[in-house]
Enzyme design. Structure first.
Site, PDB file in Angstrom:
ATOM      1  N   ALA A 193       2.833   5.819  -6.035  1.00  0.00           N
ATOM      2  CA  ALA A 193       3.527   4.649  -6.112  1.00  0.00           C
ATOM      3  C   ALA A 193       2.920   3.889  -7.128  1.00  0.00           C
ATOM      4  CB  ALA A 193       3.201   3.830  -4.929  1.00  0.00           C
TER       5      ALA A 193
ATOM      6  N   GLY B 298      -3.398  10.026  -3.250  1.00  0.00           N
ATOM      7  CA  GLY B 298      -2.385  10.310  -3.949  1.00  0.00           C
ATOM      8  C   GLY B 298      -1.272   9.505  -3.889  1.00  0.00           C
ATOM      9  N   CYS B 299      -0.936   9.195  -2.590  1.00  0.00           N
ATOM     10  CA  CYS B 299       0.141   8.355  -2.462  1.00  0.00           C
ATOM     11  C   CYS B 299       0.102   7.235  -3.117  1.00  0.00           C
ATOM     12  CB  CYS B 299       0.658   8.197  -1.145  1.00  0.00           C
ATOM     13  SG  CYS B 299       0.957   9.839  -0.282  1.00  0.00           S
ATOM     14  N   THR B 300      -1.027   6.484  -3.060  1.00  0.00           N
ATOM     15  CA  THR B 300      -1.020   5.148  -3.959  1.00  0.00           C
ATOM     16  C   THR B 300      -1.062   5.396  -5.454  1.00  0.00           C
ATOM     17  OG1 THR B 300      -2.435   4.187  -2.106  1.00  0.00           O
ATOM     18  CG2 THR B 300      -2.515   2.998  -4.441  1.00  0.00           C
TER      19      THR B 300
END
Length: 155
Positions: A52, A47-49
């Site tokens: 970003a 999710g964070c990738t």
């Protein structure tokens, strides 16, 4: 944890190191342009990738609208450097080791365990103009922030 920062509140000032080790003070970045400050749980998670990379893919649009994007997590400067390099992130990542700034903003945890995912749009005067809190609505973090930034440009 502190009460969460809301629309209309002054953004708390802080100084944190970037992925290159340079110290960045939030209020030094304000004045000339709004800041899109997004807190995320951890580098190199799916999710964070995705988030970003979505900010990366929209970076030019945010820049054209006059805003600076800054990501914040508790990952180390070194982890941020590797993450930014691997995904060609053109914006600043800040290392909030220990989570003090996350606490200042009152970013909630998800399921009581994971650090939350919250995006703030802060105007040139340091006033929070938008808050979006969602662990799963990754695209909405970008869409909503961009709508607010474009509105600020017209003010």
């Amino acid at each position: 944890m502190a009460k969460g920062i809301q629309v209309g509140d002054s953004a708390p000032d802080f100084t944190l190191p970037t992925q290159t080790g340079e110290k960045v003070r939030l209020h030094d970045r304000l004045g000339e342009h709004p800041v899109v400050l997004y807190f995320y749980p951890k580098d190199n998670t799916p999710g964070c990738t995705a988030q970003a990379c979505a900010f990366r893919d929209s970076h030019e649009v945010f820049s054209d609208a006059g805003a600076e994007v800054i990501g914040v997590s508790s990952d180390s400067v070194e982890r941020h450097a590797a993450f930014a390099d691997q995904h060609r992130l053109p914006f600043t990542l800040l290392s909030d080791d220990g989570g003090a700034v996350r606490k200042k903003f009152g970013v909630p945890s998800a399921l009581g365990l994971l650090p939350g995912r919250v995006t703030y749009v802060i105007d040139r005067e340091g006033v929070v103009r938008h808050v979006f809190n969602s662990m799963t609505g990754i695209d909405k973090h970008i869409e909503e922030a961009l709508t607010v930034v474009r509105g600020l440009k017209g003010e």
